[in-house]
Design a protein around this motif. Structure first.
Motif, mmCIF file in Angstrom:
data_model
loop_
_atom_site.group_PDB
_atom_site.id
_atom_site.type_symbol
_atom_site.label_atom_id
_atom_site.label_comp_id
_atom_site.label_asym_id
_atom_site.label_seq_id
_atom_site.Cartn_x
_atom_site.Cartn_y
_atom_site.Cartn_z
ATOM 1 N N MET A 172 0.847 -1.200 0.000
ATOM 2 C CA MET A 172 0.000 0.000 0.000
ATOM 3 C C MET A 172 0.882 1.249 0.000
ATOM 4 O O MET A 172 1.870 1.315 0.717
ATOM 5 N N SER A 173 0.530 2.213 -0.814
ATOM 6 C CA SER A 173 1.251 3.482 -0.864
ATOM 7 C C SER A 173 0.479 4.521 -0.064
ATOM 8 O O SER A 173 -0.740 4.652 -0.211
ATOM 9 N N LEU A 174 1.197 5.250 0.781
ATOM 10 C CA LEU A 174 0.554 6.198 1.683
ATOM 11 C C LEU A 174 0.991 7.632 1.395
ATOM 12 O O LEU A 174 2.175 7.886 1.149
ATOM 13 N N LEU A 175 0.046 8.554 1.464
ATOM 14 C CA LEU A 175 0.345 9.983 1.449
ATOM 15 C C LEU A 175 0.125 10.488 2.869
ATOM 16 O O LEU A 175 -0.975 10.372 3.414
ATOM 17 N N ILE A 176 1.188 11.027 3.458
ATOM 18 C CA ILE A 176 1.094 11.517 4.830
ATOM 19 C C ILE A 176 1.190 13.037 4.807
ATOM 20 O O ILE A 176 2.155 13.607 4.281
ATOM 21 N N GLN B 201 5.175 2.089 1.113
ATOM 22 C CA GLN B 201 5.702 3.169 0.295
ATOM 23 C C GLN B 201 5.100 4.473 0.813
ATOM 24 O O GLN B 201 3.874 4.608 0.881
ATOM 25 N N VAL B 202 5.942 5.415 1.187
ATOM 26 C CA VAL B 202 5.477 6.623 1.854
ATOM 27 C C VAL B 202 5.808 7.868 1.033
ATOM 28 O O VAL B 202 6.964 8.067 0.634
ATOM 29 N N GLU C 286 9.336 9.509 0.045
ATOM 30 C CA GLU C 286 9.333 10.372 -1.131
ATOM 31 C C GLU C 286 8.738 11.717 -0.738
ATOM 32 O O GLU C 286 7.685 11.768 -0.097
ATOM 33 N N LEU C 287 9.407 12.804 -1.095
ATOM 34 C CA LEU C 287 8.899 14.134 -0.799
ATOM 35 C C LEU C 287 8.263 14.730 -2.047
ATOM 36 O O LEU C 287 8.811 14.627 -3.146
ATOM 37 N N ILE C 288 7.122 15.362 -1.862
ATOM 38 C CA ILE C 288 6.470 16.056 -2.962
ATOM 39 C C ILE C 288 5.967 17.397 -2.456
ATOM 40 O O ILE C 288 5.383 17.484 -1.368
ATOM 41 N N TYR C 289 6.227 18.444 -3.236
ATOM 42 C CA TYR C 289 5.797 19.769 -2.792
ATOM 43 C C TYR C 289 4.278 19.872 -2.860
ATOM 44 O O TYR C 289 3.635 19.450 -3.827
ATOM 45 N N GLY C 290 3.722 20.454 -1.801
ATOM 46 C CA GLY C 290 2.296 20.720 -1.777
ATOM 47 C C GLY C 290 1.969 21.659 -0.637
ATOM 48 O O GLY C 290 2.674 21.697 0.373
ATOM 49 N N ASP C 291 0.931 22.414 -0.800
ATOM 50 C CA ASP C 291 0.476 23.345 0.232
ATOM 51 C C ASP C 291 -1.035 23.201 0.323
ATOM 52 O O ASP C 291 -1.744 23.431 -0.668
#
Length: 325
Positions: A1-5, A26-27, A46-51
């Motif tokens: 499972m892939s997670l967005l935290i 997968q984070v 994994e880092l992804i830009y977001g606001d």
């Protein structure tokens, strides 16, 4: 499972990231400042830009994501209004998660929030709970009261630095819980069918008043602290003044929490429900006494080491001066 935290750099968020990585998930972490979140990448996330306040940055963060864990909330120094962060952005996130066909969604709320409609953050939490219940998502809502980590800044550090601790003569007690335990419970809930479309209070094994926490810190540190009590009437007045000015509105909203000190404690008979649902041994949950004892031991050991090094350097300097003569 892939997670967005979301809120991955916070006290709770970083523990959930670490636990998820340790368990092989997968984070992906939505972050506003990539530089401040570099430690998460070093862990393997994994880092992804977001606001959350720039809504158009949210949908792309959900690509190929199976589960969302939302730990983010307004901080006292945030320039945006709480309503933008804790309500509007989260409503949009729930909608976007449905469009992206996210399988699981976990949200952190506050115990008994529905009884404090005049407190903005409490009211927002209740509204988000409602939107999740009306959604098609398989959500889990954990309601908490307070974390061990918050006690350090509020009580432990002032005790160590011989600063006065400001509090009220309230009777309300909070069942603090360790964020590490919350992270473990969160991961355990992801694949538990009983946790789908479920709202569950997540509390520690004992409730503590501010006075009891202060006494505990004094006992464990071997130091006493001056207690300063402030009248609730003064706090109510200060809140009204701050809410009058736009630039202090966020502080005024935070002071709205004083309302919880004026109402009776709500029934907490559901304290151990999550233990049964998640098949967890309640006795394995960390206790605040042990957590603070470990904290003070580490700090006092560092102080002793620092003093030893300073004395050693001083002796070396004195010997050097004597040798010159």
């Amino acid at each position: 499972m892939s997670l967005l935290i979301i809120g991955a750099t916070g006290n709770l968020g970083r523990q959930i990231v670490k636990q998820a990585l340790d368990e092989g998930y997968q984070v992906r972490c939505l972050v506003r400042n990539l530089r401040k979140a570099i430690f998460l990448r070093e862990w393997g996330a994994e880092l992804i830009y977001g606001d959350v306040c720039i809504l158009e940055t949210i949908p792309r963060c959900l690509y190929n994501i199976s589960g969302v864990i939302d730990t983010f909330t307004t901080r006292p120094f945030d320039t945006q209004k709480s309503i933008e962060i804790d309500l509007y952005s989260k409503i949009y996130l729930i909608h976007a998660a449905q469009v992206a066909k996210v399988y699981r969604y976990i949200f952190f709320s506050i115990v008994n929030a529905k009884f404090y409609n005049n407190v903005p953050l409490m009211n927002f939490k209740v509204q988000i709970e409602y939107h999740l219940k009306e959604s098609t998502l398989k959500y889990s809502i954990f309601q908490v009261e307070g974390f061990f980590q918050g006690i350090i800044q509020q009580y432990a550090i002032p005790v160590l630095e011989n600063q006065a601790v400001w509090t009220t003569k309230e009777t309300i007690s909070l069942a603090y819980i360790d964020t590490i335990d919350v992270a473990k419970i969160t991961m355990k809930s992801l694949n538990n069918p009983k946790m789908e479309k479920c709202i569950l209070p997540l509390l520690g094994n004992k409730s503590w008043s501010s006075t009891e926490v202060i006494i505990l810190c004094e006992t464990l540190s071997g130091q006493t602290v001056k207690k300063r009590y402030v009248s609730l009437t003064i706090l109510f007045l200060l809140r009204k003044i701050l809410l009058f000015f736009a630039w202090t509105e966020n502080i005024g909203e935070r002071l709205s929490f004083i309302e919880i000190f004026t109402k009776p404690i709500m029934n907490k008979n559901v304290l151990q429900n999550w233990v049964q649902i998640l098949d967890t041994d309640f006795m394995t949950i960390n206790r605040i006494e042990i957590y603070l004892q470990d904290y003070f031991n580490r700090i006092l050991q560092k102080v002793k080491t620092l003093n030893f090094e300073q004395n050693k350097n001083q002796n070396q300097n004195n010997n050097a001066k004597i040798d010159k003569f």
